[in-house]
Write a protein that holds these residues in place. Structure first.
Motif, PDB file in Angstrom:
ATOM      1  N   PRO A   1       0.842  -1.212   0.000  1.00 45.34           N
ATOM      2  CA  PRO A   1       0.000   0.000   0.000  1.00 45.34           C
ATOM      3  C   PRO A   1       0.871   1.254   0.000  1.00 45.34           C
ATOM      4  O   PRO A   1       2.092   1.190   0.045  1.00 45.34           O
ATOM      5  N   SER A   2       0.232   2.413  -0.074  1.00 42.20           N
ATOM      6  CA  SER A   2       0.981   3.665  -0.019  1.00 42.20           C
ATOM      7  C   SER A   2       1.518   3.858   1.403  1.00 42.20           C
ATOM      8  O   SER A   2       1.031   3.264   2.359  1.00 42.20           O
ATOM      9  N   GLY A   3       2.509   4.723   1.518  1.00 34.77           N
ATOM     10  CA  GLY A   3       3.100   4.959   2.826  1.00 34.77           C
ATOM     11  C   GLY A   3       4.181   3.960   3.177  1.00 34.77           C
ATOM     12  O   GLY A   3       4.371   3.629   4.344  1.00 34.77           O
ATOM     13  N   PHE A   4       4.928   3.470   2.147  1.00 31.26           N
ATOM     14  CA  PHE A   4       5.981   2.487   2.386  1.00 31.26           C
ATOM     15  C   PHE A   4       7.142   2.804   1.460  1.00 31.26           C
ATOM     16  O   PHE A   4       6.964   2.968   0.242  1.00 31.26           O
ATOM     17  N   TRP A   5       8.363   2.935   2.046  1.00 33.29           N
ATOM     18  CA  TRP A   5       9.552   3.260   1.267  1.00 33.29           C
ATOM     19  C   TRP A   5      10.690   2.369   1.772  1.00 33.29           C
ATOM     20  O   TRP A   5      11.059   2.446   2.942  1.00 33.29           O
ATOM     21  N   ALA A   6      11.256   1.547   0.888  1.00 30.17           N
ATOM     22  CA  ALA A   6      12.300   0.610   1.313  1.00 30.17           C
ATOM     23  C   ALA A   6      13.107   0.169   0.100  1.00 30.17           C
ATOM     24  O   ALA A   6      12.700   0.343  -1.059  1.00 30.17           O
ATOM     25  N   ILE A   7      14.289  -0.409   0.381  1.00 33.56           N
ATOM     26  CA  ILE A   7      15.075  -1.098  -0.640  1.00 33.56           C
ATOM     27  C   ILE A   7      15.363  -2.503  -0.107  1.00 33.56           C
ATOM     28  O   ILE A   7      15.273  -2.755   1.108  1.00 33.56           O
ATOM     29  N   GLY A   8      15.703  -3.421  -1.014  1.00 32.51           N
ATOM     30  CA  GLY A   8      15.987  -4.773  -0.553  1.00 32.51           C
ATOM     31  C   GLY A   8      16.663  -5.617  -1.610  1.00 32.51           C
ATOM     32  O   GLY A   8      16.772  -5.229  -2.787  1.00 32.51           O
ATOM     33  N   ARG A   9      17.113  -6.761  -1.182  1.00 31.13           N
ATOM     34  CA  ARG A   9      17.713  -7.757  -2.081  1.00 31.13           C
ATOM     35  C   ARG A   9      16.696  -8.863  -2.290  1.00 31.13           C
ATOM     36  O   ARG A   9      16.168  -9.423  -1.331  1.00 31.13           O
ATOM     37  N   HIS A  10      16.412  -9.182  -3.566  1.00 31.73           N
ATOM     38  CA  HIS A  10      15.391 -10.199  -3.841  1.00 31.73           C
ATOM     39  C   HIS A  10      15.929 -11.373  -4.645  1.00 31.73           C
ATOM     40  O   HIS A  10      15.271 -12.401  -4.762  1.00 31.73           O
ATOM     41  N   THR A  11      17.124 -11.248  -5.249  1.00 28.33           N
ATOM     42  CA  THR A  11      17.786 -12.377  -5.919  1.00 28.33           C
ATOM     43  C   THR A  11      19.262 -12.332  -5.537  1.00 28.33           C
ATOM     44  O   THR A  11      19.704 -11.489  -4.748  1.00 28.33           O
ATOM     45  N   GLU A  12      20.050 -13.235  -6.133  1.00 27.50           N
ATOM     46  CA  GLU A  12      21.464 -13.321  -5.776  1.00 27.50           C
ATOM     47  C   GLU A  12      22.196 -12.011  -6.033  1.00 27.50           C
ATOM     48  O   GLU A  12      22.986 -11.551  -5.213  1.00 27.50           O
ATOM     49  N   ASN A  13      21.940 -11.399  -7.182  1.00 19.22           N
ATOM     50  CA  ASN A  13      22.597 -10.132  -7.510  1.00 19.22           C
ATOM     51  C   ASN A  13      21.594  -9.020  -7.805  1.00 19.22           C
ATOM     52  O   ASN A  13      21.957  -7.992  -8.364  1.00 19.22           O
ATOM     53  N   GLY A  14      20.328  -9.243  -7.434  1.00 21.66           N
ATOM     54  CA  GLY A  14      19.294  -8.274  -7.761  1.00 21.66           C
ATOM     55  C   GLY A  14      18.844  -7.474  -6.551  1.00 21.66           C
ATOM     56  O   GLY A  14      18.540  -8.044  -5.496  1.00 21.66           O
ATOM     57  N   TYR A  15      18.794  -6.165  -6.711  1.00 21.12           N
ATOM     58  CA  TYR A  15      18.335  -5.266  -5.658  1.00 21.12           C
ATOM     59  C   TYR A  15      17.211  -4.397  -6.226  1.00 21.12           C
ATOM     60  O   TYR A  15      17.219  -4.045  -7.415  1.00 21.12           O
ATOM     61  N   VAL A  16      16.252  -4.062  -5.369  1.00 18.23           N
ATOM     62  CA  VAL A  16      15.050  -3.397  -5.857  1.00 18.23           C
ATOM     63  C   VAL A  16      14.578  -2.379  -4.814  1.00 18.23           C
ATOM     64  O   VAL A  16      14.878  -2.496  -3.623  1.00 18.23           O
ATOM     65  N   THR A  17      13.851  -1.351  -5.268  1.00 18.19           N
ATOM     66  CA  THR A  17      13.228  -0.368  -4.379  1.00 18.19           C
ATOM     67  C   THR A  17      11.746  -0.686  -4.255  1.00 18.19           C
ATOM     68  O   THR A  17      11.098  -1.093  -5.225  1.00 18.19           O
ATOM     69  N   TYR A  18      11.200  -0.510  -3.053  1.00 19.32           N
ATOM     70  CA  TYR A  18       9.774  -0.682  -2.804  1.00 19.32           C
ATOM     71  C   TYR A  18       9.205   0.670  -2.395  1.00 19.32           C
ATOM     72  O   TYR A  18       9.725   1.314  -1.493  1.00 19.32           O
ATOM     73  N   GLY A  19       8.167   1.082  -3.036  1.00 22.22           N
ATOM     74  CA  GLY A  19       7.575   2.371  -2.732  1.00 22.22           C
ATOM     75  C   GLY A  19       6.654   2.817  -3.842  1.00 22.22           C
ATOM     76  O   GLY A  19       5.976   1.991  -4.466  1.00 22.22           O
ATOM     77  N   PRO A  20       6.616   4.130  -4.119  1.00 23.22           N
ATOM     78  CA  PRO A  20       5.767   4.613  -5.209  1.00 23.22           C
ATOM     79  C   PRO A  20       6.102   3.960  -6.540  1.00 23.22           C
ATOM     80  O   PRO A  20       5.221   3.752  -7.367  1.00 23.22           O
ATOM     81  N   MET A  21       7.400   3.642  -6.759  1.00 25.42           N
ATOM     82  CA  MET A  21       7.825   2.957  -7.981  1.00 25.42           C
ATOM     83  C   MET A  21       8.766   1.807  -7.620  1.00 25.42           C
ATOM     84  O   MET A  21       9.580   1.932  -6.710  1.00 25.42           O
ATOM     85  N   ARG A  22       8.664   0.720  -8.328  1.00 29.91           N
ATOM     86  CA  ARG A  22       9.555  -0.428  -8.133  1.00 29.91           C
ATOM     87  C   ARG A  22      10.678  -0.320  -9.164  1.00 29.91           C
ATOM     88  O   ARG A  22      10.430  -0.382 -10.374  1.00 29.91           O
TER      89      ARG A  22
END
Length: 479
Positions: free
Chosen positions: A377-398
């Motif tokens: 949902p809205s109101g969430f801002w984070a980054i993370g690792r989801h694969t061996e070499n893959g990193y992604v942002t979580y928030g308004p845009m992925r």
């Protein structure tokens, strides 16, 4: 006789109608004293009679001679003239309407009156008193007001002096800051000039070495070409000769051709030059030093399969459930939890060790919610690792991104008023990603651990790794 006592005595023996010593003093039904002639003259044209002082209704017009006042007045008349002239020196303003002295004061209308004005319709029923009494009362009130104003003026002057001192202090502090900034930027300028000259010098040296190696290679290649041409000319001569010469020379020719080796190719690779800022010029170092905040895990929001340490600084996932019933605030069904303290203003920095965990996510969220991991949902801002070499942002845009160096420690800096949330790779001090958003309400630190057994740890006293800064623009980004 004391002047004050004499003055009070004269005031009490004065008629409130004519403002002179009473002649043939009489007392009315309400107890006030006047000249007999003054009071009769005042009541002459009135149907209803009132006391000129207290407005008491006196229908009987009953008057009684006051012999004590008469005797007292006779005694006062015998006093030296300079003592009893003091009262007469106060000239009373005359009423322009009735041509009588203004001797009364209307409390309601705040107006001075003569005795006939006090009995008029406009002031009928209003409380009146003598001018002397009203003046004494208002003198006291005015004196209190004057004292209050004096105290206010004194306090304002003290505050003004304090503000002047603060202004001087601010000017000194500002001048000091200007000198400090000038000195720091002069040092930075000197450092950059030195780095610039060192880089140019290194490039020039590498250029000379490269040209020397290239010239040696060119000579070797030229000798090889000459040798190859001579051998080719010789082989062509054998090829055109008689069969005897051809057969006797073929073995030697084959051997020389096989042993002819080409020189190794010369490779040229341009050196990569970068700028490494010293730690004292690091904006990130100042952020860590000034805005470091103590963050701990909130057990009430933890997934039931998460194990939290006693100091609430470390957490890991365990297959066996820790409790039967999960808290209604927990992040079921995935292993996540929040920090104990929410942020609604200011700047905060905290650091988390992720190690080699295959999956993790760090950031902030607006409220304690639960939902689907794939549909935040809205109101969430984070980054993370989801694969061996893959990193992604979580928030308004992925958004997917790939760090140059794999991070094992993540620094998180929140500037609430500026609306920025930045993530740093503390292994090489590089900026991973920055969210820019207007944050509504309280923000809570968010932690997703993944389902592996390696712990996620909040570093209480971060010890940043030394390393180069890959972008000069990071130098003062948050200072």
């Amino acid at each position: 006789m004391d002047s004050t006592a004499l003055k009070n005595l004269q005031d009490n023996c004065t008629c409130l109608i004519c403002s002179d010593f009473m002649e043939d003093p009489v007392t009315n039904g309400c107890g006030h004293n006047f000249c007999h002639a003054c009071l009769c003259l005042l009541w002459n044209d009135l149907k209803d009679t009132f006391c000129p002082v207290c407005q008491t209704h006196l229908p009987q017009r009953s008057l009684s001679r006051n012999h004590q006042f008469r005797n007292m007045i006779e005694i006062i008349r015998l006093l030296p003239k300079r003592q009893r002239k003091r009262k007469r020196q106060e000239e009373h303003t005359v009423c322009q309407k009735h041509d009588q002295p203004l001797v009364l004061f209307c409390v309601k209308d705040r107006d001075v009156l003569c005795t006939k004005c006090s009995l008029s319709v406009e002031h009928q029923g209003h409380y009146t008193c003598s001018i002397k009494k009203a003046g004494s009362y208002h003198q006291k009130v005015l004196k209190m007001s004057i004292e209050s104003v004096k105290w206010g003026v004194k306090e304002a002057e003290e505050k003004l002096a304090l503000q002047h001192r603060r202004v001087l202090g601010l000017r000194k502090k500002t001048e000091y800051q200007k000198k400090k900034i000038s000195y720091e930027f002069a040092q930075i300028k000197l450092f950059l000039q030195t780095e610039y000259e060192a880089c140019l010098n290194e490039i020039n040296i590498n250029e000379l070495v490269s040209f020397s190696e290239l010239n040696g290679y060119l000579e070797t290649l030229s000798d090889h070409v000459s040798t190859a041409k001579d051998l080719l000319k010789e082989v062509e001569g054998i090829h055109e000769a008689s069969d005897v010469i051809l057969l006797t020379s073929t073995l030697t020719a084959y051997h020389r051709l096989q042993n002819l080796k080409y020189p190794k190719p010369w490779s040229f690779r341009t050196e990569q030059y970068g700028l490494s800022l010293p730690p004292q010029y690091s904006g990130l170092n100042r952020i860590i030093k000034k805005f470091q905040t103590d963050v701990t895990f909130d057990r009430n929001t933890a997934h039931p399969q998460l194990v939290i340490s006693e100091d609430r600084k470390s957490v890991f996932y365990k297959e066996a459930r820790q409790c039967v019933g999960a808290s209604p605030q927990s992040f079921h069904p995935w292993p996540a939890l929040l920090g104990c303290k929410g942020f609604y203003s200011g700047r905060q920095y905290w650091e988390v060790k992720v190690g080699d965990k295959p999956r993790w996510a760090l950031g902030v969220c607006q409220a304690r919610f639960s939902g689907d991991w794939s549909n935040w949902p809205s109101g969430f801002w984070a980054i993370g690792r989801h694969t061996e070499n893959g990193y992604v942002t979580y928030g308004p845009m992925r958004t997917e991104f790939l760090p140059v160096v794999q991070p094992s420690k993540i620094g998180i800096f929140l500037d609430y008023e500026l609306g920025e949330l930045s993530f740093y790779n503390m292994n090489d001090r590089s900026l991973l990603y920055t969210f820019r958003n207007s944050f509504p309400g309280t923000l809570w630190p968010y932690f997703y651990t993944g389902t592996d057994s390696e712990a996620l740890e909040i570093l209480t006293h971060p010890t940043p790794d030394t390393g180069s800064y890959q972008v000069l623009g990071q130098f003062s980004q948050h200072i």
